[in-house]
Design a protein around this motif. Structure first.
Motif, PDB file in Angstrom:
ATOM      1  N   TRP A 294      56.673   0.284 -10.925  1.00 23.85           N
ATOM      2  CA  TRP A 294      55.674   0.543 -10.109  1.00 23.85           C
ATOM      3  C   TRP A 294      54.484   1.056 -10.990  1.00 23.85           C
ATOM      4  CZ3 TRP A 294      56.486  -1.414  -5.585  1.00 23.85           C
ATOM      5  CH2 TRP A 294      57.978  -1.493  -5.283  1.00 23.85           C
ATOM      6  N   THR A 295      54.082   0.768 -12.351  1.00 24.65           N
ATOM      7  CA  THR A 295      52.996   1.196 -13.046  1.00 24.65           C
ATOM      8  C   THR A 295      51.878   0.647 -12.284  1.00 24.65           C
ATOM      9  OG1 THR A 295      53.203  -0.605 -14.248  1.00 24.65           O
ATOM     10  CG2 THR A 295      54.346   1.516 -15.033  1.00 24.65           C
ATOM     11  N   TRP A 296      50.792   1.394 -12.572  1.00 22.80           N
ATOM     12  CA  TRP A 296      49.455   1.120 -11.757  1.00 22.80           C
ATOM     13  C   TRP A 296      48.743   0.390 -12.892  1.00 22.80           C
ATOM     14  CZ3 TRP A 296      47.393   1.119  -7.137  1.00 22.80           C
ATOM     15  CH2 TRP A 296      46.005   1.121  -6.770  1.00 22.80           C
ATOM     16  N   ASN A 297      48.440  -1.260 -12.961  1.00 22.61           N
ATOM     17  CA  ASN A 297      48.042  -1.974 -14.038  1.00 22.61           C
ATOM     18  C   ASN A 297      46.487  -2.466 -13.697  1.00 22.61           C
ATOM     19  OD1 ASN A 297      50.230  -2.037 -16.082  1.00 22.61           O
ATOM     20  ND2 ASN A 297      51.123  -2.616 -14.031  1.00 22.61           N
ATOM     21  N   GLN A 298      45.303  -1.900 -14.036  1.00 20.41           N
ATOM     22  CA  GLN A 298      44.067  -2.080 -13.509  1.00 20.41           C
ATOM     23  C   GLN A 298      43.088  -3.098 -14.282  1.00 20.41           C
ATOM     24  OE1 GLN A 298      42.162   1.025 -11.295  1.00 20.41           O
ATOM     25  NE2 GLN A 298      40.279   0.727 -12.312  1.00 20.41           N
ATOM     26  N   ALA A 299      42.416  -3.974 -13.930  1.00 21.50           N
ATOM     27  CA  ALA A 299      41.409  -4.641 -14.725  1.00 21.50           C
ATOM     28  C   ALA A 299      39.983  -4.610 -13.809  1.00 21.50           C
ATOM     29  CB  ALA A 299      41.845  -6.037 -14.958  1.00 21.50           C
ATOM     30  N   ASP A 300      39.016  -4.359 -14.691  1.00 22.95           N
ATOM     31  CA  ASP A 300      37.773  -4.195 -13.982  1.00 22.95           C
ATOM     32  C   ASP A 300      37.006  -5.428 -14.469  1.00 22.95           C
ATOM     33  OD1 ASP A 300      38.434  -1.780 -12.507  1.00 22.95           O
ATOM     34  OD2 ASP A 300      38.021  -0.509 -14.110  1.00 22.95           O
ATOM     35  N   VAL A 301      36.196  -5.825 -13.691  1.00 26.25           N
ATOM     36  CA  VAL A 301      35.368  -7.042 -13.940  1.00 26.25           C
ATOM     37  C   VAL A 301      33.956  -6.967 -13.190  1.00 26.25           C
ATOM     38  CG1 VAL A 301      34.857  -9.763 -13.703  1.00 26.25           C
ATOM     39  CG2 VAL A 301      37.410  -8.701 -14.225  1.00 26.25           C
ATOM     40  N   THR A 302      33.016  -7.278 -14.133  1.00 19.93           N
ATOM     41  CA  THR A 302      31.530  -7.252 -13.291  1.00 19.93           C
ATOM     42  C   THR A 302      31.170  -8.661 -13.248  1.00 19.93           C
ATOM     43  OG1 THR A 302      31.197  -5.026 -14.495  1.00 19.93           O
ATOM     44  CG2 THR A 302      29.349  -6.490 -13.765  1.00 19.93           C
ATOM     45  N   ILE A 303      30.456  -8.969 -12.132  1.00 18.76           N
ATOM     46  CA  ILE A 303      30.123 -10.460 -11.750  1.00 18.76           C
ATOM     47  C   ILE A 303      28.642 -10.761 -12.641  1.00 18.76           C
ATOM     48  CG2 ILE A 303      29.338 -11.892 -10.149  1.00 18.76           C
ATOM     49  CD1 ILE A 303      31.559 -10.881  -8.115  1.00 18.76           C
ATOM     50  N   GLN A 304      28.724 -11.572 -13.421  1.00 19.83           N
ATOM     51  CA  GLN A 304      27.525 -11.954 -14.072  1.00 19.83           C
ATOM     52  C   GLN A 304      26.474 -12.907 -13.567  1.00 19.83           C
ATOM     53  OE1 GLN A 304      26.935 -10.185 -16.997  1.00 19.83           O
ATOM     54  NE2 GLN A 304      28.813  -8.873 -16.740  1.00 19.83           N
ATOM     55  N   ALA A 305      25.536 -12.660 -13.695  1.00 19.96           N
ATOM     56  CA  ALA A 305      24.288 -13.616 -13.050  1.00 19.96           C
ATOM     57  C   ALA A 305      24.823 -15.266 -13.331  1.00 19.96           C
ATOM     58  CB  ALA A 305      22.984 -13.562 -13.432  1.00 19.96           C
ATOM     59  N   ALA A 306      25.302 -15.576 -14.358  1.00 13.28           N
ATOM     60  CA  ALA A 306      25.624 -17.038 -14.812  1.00 13.28           C
ATOM     61  C   ALA A 306      26.750 -17.576 -13.705  1.00 13.28           C
ATOM     62  CB  ALA A 306      26.056 -17.052 -16.302  1.00 13.28           C
ATOM     63  N   ALA A 307      27.402 -16.708 -13.161  1.00  8.27           N
ATOM     64  CA  ALA A 307      28.643 -17.170 -12.492  1.00  8.27           C
ATOM     65  C   ALA A 307      28.365 -17.405 -10.825  1.00  8.27           C
ATOM     66  CB  ALA A 307      29.778 -15.953 -12.591  1.00  8.27           C
ATOM     67  N   VAL A 308      27.256 -17.028 -10.560  1.00  8.78           N
ATOM     68  CA  VAL A 308      26.764 -16.729  -9.266  1.00  8.78           C
ATOM     69  C   VAL A 308      26.013 -18.265  -8.661  1.00  8.78           C
ATOM     70  CG1 VAL A 308      25.522 -15.627  -7.284  1.00  8.78           C
ATOM     71  CG2 VAL A 308      26.585 -14.430  -9.165  1.00  8.78           C
ATOM     72  N   GLN A 309      26.282 -18.697  -7.733  1.00 11.00           N
ATOM     73  CA  GLN A 309      25.869 -19.950  -7.302  1.00 11.00           C
ATOM     74  C   GLN A 309      25.388 -19.988  -5.773  1.00 11.00           C
ATOM     75  OE1 GLN A 309      28.606 -23.243  -8.059  1.00 11.00           O
ATOM     76  NE2 GLN A 309      27.461 -24.834  -7.568  1.00 11.00           N
ATOM     77  N   ALA A 310      24.316 -20.418  -5.684  1.00 10.05           N
ATOM     78  CA  ALA A 310      23.678 -20.585  -4.093  1.00 10.05           C
ATOM     79  C   ALA A 310      24.603 -21.719  -3.376  1.00 10.05           C
ATOM     80  CB  ALA A 310      22.428 -20.780  -4.179  1.00 10.05           C
ATOM     81  N   ILE A 311      24.884 -21.614  -2.293  1.00  9.14           N
ATOM     82  CA  ILE A 311      25.783 -22.785  -1.445  1.00  9.14           C
ATOM     83  C   ILE A 311      25.243 -22.844  -0.146  1.00  9.14           C
ATOM     84  CG2 ILE A 311      27.886 -22.207  -2.501  1.00  9.14           C
ATOM     85  CD1 ILE A 311      28.563 -20.362  -0.282  1.00  9.14           C
ATOM     86  N   GLY A 312      23.828 -22.593   0.055  1.00  8.01           N
ATOM     87  CA  GLY A 312      23.249 -22.694   1.574  1.00  8.01           C
ATOM     88  C   GLY A 312      23.428 -21.721   2.415  1.00  8.01           C
ATOM     89  N   GLY A 313      22.729 -21.822   3.470  1.00 12.32           N
ATOM     90  CA  GLY A 313      22.886 -20.838   4.708  1.00 12.32           C
ATOM     91  C   GLY A 313      22.802 -19.507   4.434  1.00 12.32           C
ATOM     92  N   GLY A 314      21.983 -19.184   3.517  1.00 11.24           N
ATOM     93  CA  GLY A 314      21.506 -17.896   2.887  1.00 11.24           C
ATOM     94  C   GLY A 314      22.794 -17.046   2.189  1.00 11.24           C
ATOM     95  N   ASN A 315      23.720 -18.042   1.797  1.00 13.22           N
ATOM     96  CA  ASN A 315      24.884 -17.217   0.921  1.00 13.22           C
ATOM     97  C   ASN A 315      25.011 -17.648  -0.424  1.00 13.22           C
ATOM     98  OD1 ASN A 315      26.068 -15.925   3.272  1.00 13.22           O
ATOM     99  ND2 ASN A 315      26.144 -18.054   4.143  1.00 13.22           N
TER     100      ASN A 315
END
Length: 721
Positions: A314-335
């Motif tokens: 029951w240990t609490w194992n946490q990983a934090d990630v920040t979304i980088q601009a290079a990973a973001v992709q437009a998919i139409g419909g304003g999303n």
């Protein structure tokens, strides 16, 4: 050749063996133990202590029921229990015939139905057997932990072949016949759902069946939310709401009324192929990944907090990630969409192979809140087991000390002593001609990773900080590849240390992605194909005055090339012509070129990510095949038919007026051939140059009414700007 729509295990097919329950009989057979048509066990009388005292039972009622969950005959066993979270067994004894059925078969199946309950509610259930084989809770338990939020019927299965074939006495196996067989059941809930009731479940059709060899499970497993939330729910009653959404082909939707942090989604208890792959991620390393979808301008810089809790520790194992601009992709419909990839090693030493796990995702509401964030395609992808490593059994092997550092062997690994600051402690060159077989083997794996990608990892088993400064925040474990120079760092927080020492049993896996030549990735090392040698460096990073020295021990410096590509999920293709978003998922997260044949016009696949998006524009029946290729190896789906109806071609071809009527001062013009493009309507009374006047713009419906048509002659034309 793969099935075109390989659907991975759903929460509605809960199993203790991968793909097992779906392959085995779901109705009563000669091996039927009980379908509760003739009765159910009484509420048990619980006594504890010496002398014994009555301990109030957690069970409010145990009754024969026709209300719900009947999968065999007309009745099932209904169990209602309180919210005290007590563990108490319900027993029922069966005859010699039941034992003979148990002995003659391999698997016990149990149908479980539960009603919809508040989010955050959990069911805990254990089922075991007793008889000549002895009490079987440890070996045969089927521990289930299910979130509330939806009604479902599932089939539980477990394999008891090892126990059946065991020899309780030397030279003796279990008898084929015995006087009795005892069934034992425990159930409990974690909160009051009203009136003191912690929950209710229905059990039915408990039976023994032969083992059927399941198909080879996929190399990775994903929750794709095509039709349900797959037992994901909001974290607790105070958390931000989480609901199932049909958007983007099925997803989890979390509203963000403010920018405050909230735990958003949890899956308590992971089963089937998902559990197998997650256990492999804990032992072999790998990647946990998922899609995040939001309105355009939302995702860049958004922080995602992820937690695994192994059952048992029951240990609490946490990983934090920040979304980088290079990973973001437009998919139409304003999303827009981003794929979040988290190395399994990021969850720390507490992320171990366990009987089960809880998985939690949280994040702050984005700056443009209130808004809604969607989560999709949660995937567990273990590394291949086809690696090679240097183990430092007796010597430093090919590792040599850097300036101002000292290295040696001890405590089962390579010992590195560094001065303070950002210091490289040791470097190693891997080449094919090395006399050390381990070093040569690692070079061969690096050469393979240079064409198909992979993972570099090593295990740190001790860090000792001499004279740590009172304000020390932590330190870095740093790794570099020289050729060309690339480096990565892993943070070790000060909370890890006690008086500058890591605790006994400490283990930290440092994991760095390896990419083939030509990759533009920046979160790992890009390798040169055909290189005669590869050089790596390992070191530590502190402030110049934080410590007087750093001692580190690491072991198992390993390179694991990616496996050959395998498509483990291809999105279900809808009928009609609605906007579409889906993703082809494979066992390898970092490499591969995706393609598709037969997609309808208006829909495209991203070759780098496998993302499919767009709106079909031409009606018809399309035979679609998805493919992924890595290092010259291709995997593909079988043909799946995509039927498009109701599409409107947005591309103008040769727009022309098809009808014109005029009544008094009202003229009506209709046209075709402009698709959905906006049209400008122009009018002239003479056809002379410069006489055309725009009387309307932006028309997209194929018709325009002119309520001020001039008397006498009038000429009209249309144009697409």
């Amino acid at each position: 050749m793969k099935n075109p729509l390989l659907q991975l295990p759903r929460s509605g097919a809960l199993r203790s063996l991968a793909a097992l329950a779906a392959l085995l009989p779901t109705v009563a057979s000669a091996g039927l133990l009980d379908s509760f048509e003739t009765g159910v066990p009484p509420i048990p009388v619980i006594t504890t202590g010496d002398p014994p005292v009555v301990d109030p039972t957690p069970y409010l009622s145990i009754t024969q029921s026709t209300e719900a969950g009947v999968t065999d005959g007309t009745k099932s066993m209904k169990i209602e229990y309180d919210s005290t979270q007590k563990w108490h067994w319900i027993f029922k004894e069966y005859t010699a015939a039941a034992y003979a059925d148990w002995h003659a078969n391999d698997i016990m199946l149990v149908d479980l139905h539960r009603a919809s309950l508040p989010a955050g509610w959990n069911l805990n259930l254990e089922i075991s057997l007793n008889g000549p084989m002895g009490w079987t809770q440890t070996s045969l338990q089927n521990y289930v932990w299910l979130n509330g939020g939806s009604t479902e019927t599932v089939t539980l299965a477990f394999d008891y072949r090892t126990q059946r074939n065991a020899a309780p006495l030397p030279g003796a196996g279990l008898p084929a016949n015995a006087d009795f067989l005892q069934l034992n059941i425990m159930a409990r809930g974690n909160q009051d759902t009203g009136g003191g009731v912690g929950g209710r479940i229905y059990l039915d059709n408990i039976r023994f069946v032969p083992f059927v060899t399941p198909p080879t499970p996929p190399a990775a497993a994903a929750y794709t939310f095509d039709t349900t939330a797959q037992n994901f729910a909001k974290f607790d009653a105070a958390s931000t709401n989480l609901v199932y959404s049909t958007a983007f082909g099925g997803s989890l939707a979390s509203s963000s009324p403010t920018t405050a942090f909230s735990w958003r989604a949890t899956r308590n208890g992971i089963t089937g192929d998902h559990l197998l792959r997650l256990q492999e991620c804990a032992t072999l390393g790998g990647t946990i990944s998922y899609d995040v979808i939001a309105p355009v301008g939302t995702l860049t810089g958004m922080g995602m907090t992820n937690v695994f809790q192994p059952h048992g520790t029951w240990t609490w194992n946490q990983a934090d990630v920040t979304i980088q601009a290079a990973a973001v992709q437009a998919i139409g419909g304003g999303n827009e969409i981003a794929r979040v990839n988290i190395p399994a090693a990021s969850f720390g030493a507490g992320f171990i192979s366990a009987p089960n796990y809880n998985f939690v995702i949280g994040f702050n509401g984005p700056a443009n809140s209130p808004t809604t964030i969607h989560i999709d395609n949660v995937m567990f992808s273990p590394n291949s087991s086809n690696g090679a490593k240097v183990t430092f059994d007796e010597t430093e092997q090919n590792f040599v000390a850097e300036a101002d550092s000292v290295i040696g062997t001890g405590a089962g690994g390579l010992v590195v002593v560094n001065p303070p600051g950002w210091k490289w402690g040791a470097n190693a060159t891997f080449n094919s001609g090395n006399a050390d077989a381990q070093v040569a083997a690692v070079h061969s794996k690096l050469a393979l990773a240079a064409t198909k990608g992979g993972t570099l990892r090593y295990k740190v088993t001790l860090i000792s900080l001499s004279d740590p400064a009172p304000g020390l925040a932590g330190m870095q474990l740093i790794t570099a590849h020289n050729g060309p120079w690339q480096q990565q760092a892993a943070w070790v927080d000060q909370s890890t240390f006690t008086d500058g020492e890591t605790p006994e049993g400490f283990s930290r896996i440092v994991s760095v992605p390896l990419y083939p030549q030509g990759s533009t990735a920046t979160d790992g090392f890009v390798l040169t194909q055909g290189a005669s040698s590869y050089q790596f460096l390992v070191g530590t990073g502190t402030g110049d005055s934080d410590v007087s020295s750093v001692t580190m021990i690491f072991d198992d410096f390993e390179v694991i090339p990616n496996a050959d590509p395998e498509i483990v999920y291809a999105p279900a293709l809808p009928s009609g012509s609605s906007p579409f978003v889906g993703r082809v998922l494979t066992n390898v997260q970092t490499t591969g070129v995706f393609s598709a044949t037969g997609l309808p016009p208006g829909v495209t696949i991203d070759p780098a990510t496998g993302l499919i998006y767009g709106t079909p524009t031409i009606n018809g029946s399309y035979n679609v095949v998805f493919k992924v290729t890595s290092a010259g190896v291709t995997d593909q789906t079988e043909v799946v038919v995509w039927v498009v109806t109701g599409a409107t071609d947005p591309t103008p071809t040769n727009p022309k007026i098809t009808s014109f009527t005029i009544t008094g001062n009202t003229a009506v013009i209709t046209w075709t051939g402009a698709g959905t493009s906006p049209v400008t309507v122009l009018r002239s009374t003479s056809l002379a140059g410069g006489s055309w006047t725009a009387i309307s713009s932006g028309d997209t419906d194929g018709t325009h009414t002119d309520n001020s048509a001039p008397a006498g002659k009038a000429f009209y034309r249309i144009s697409v700007p």
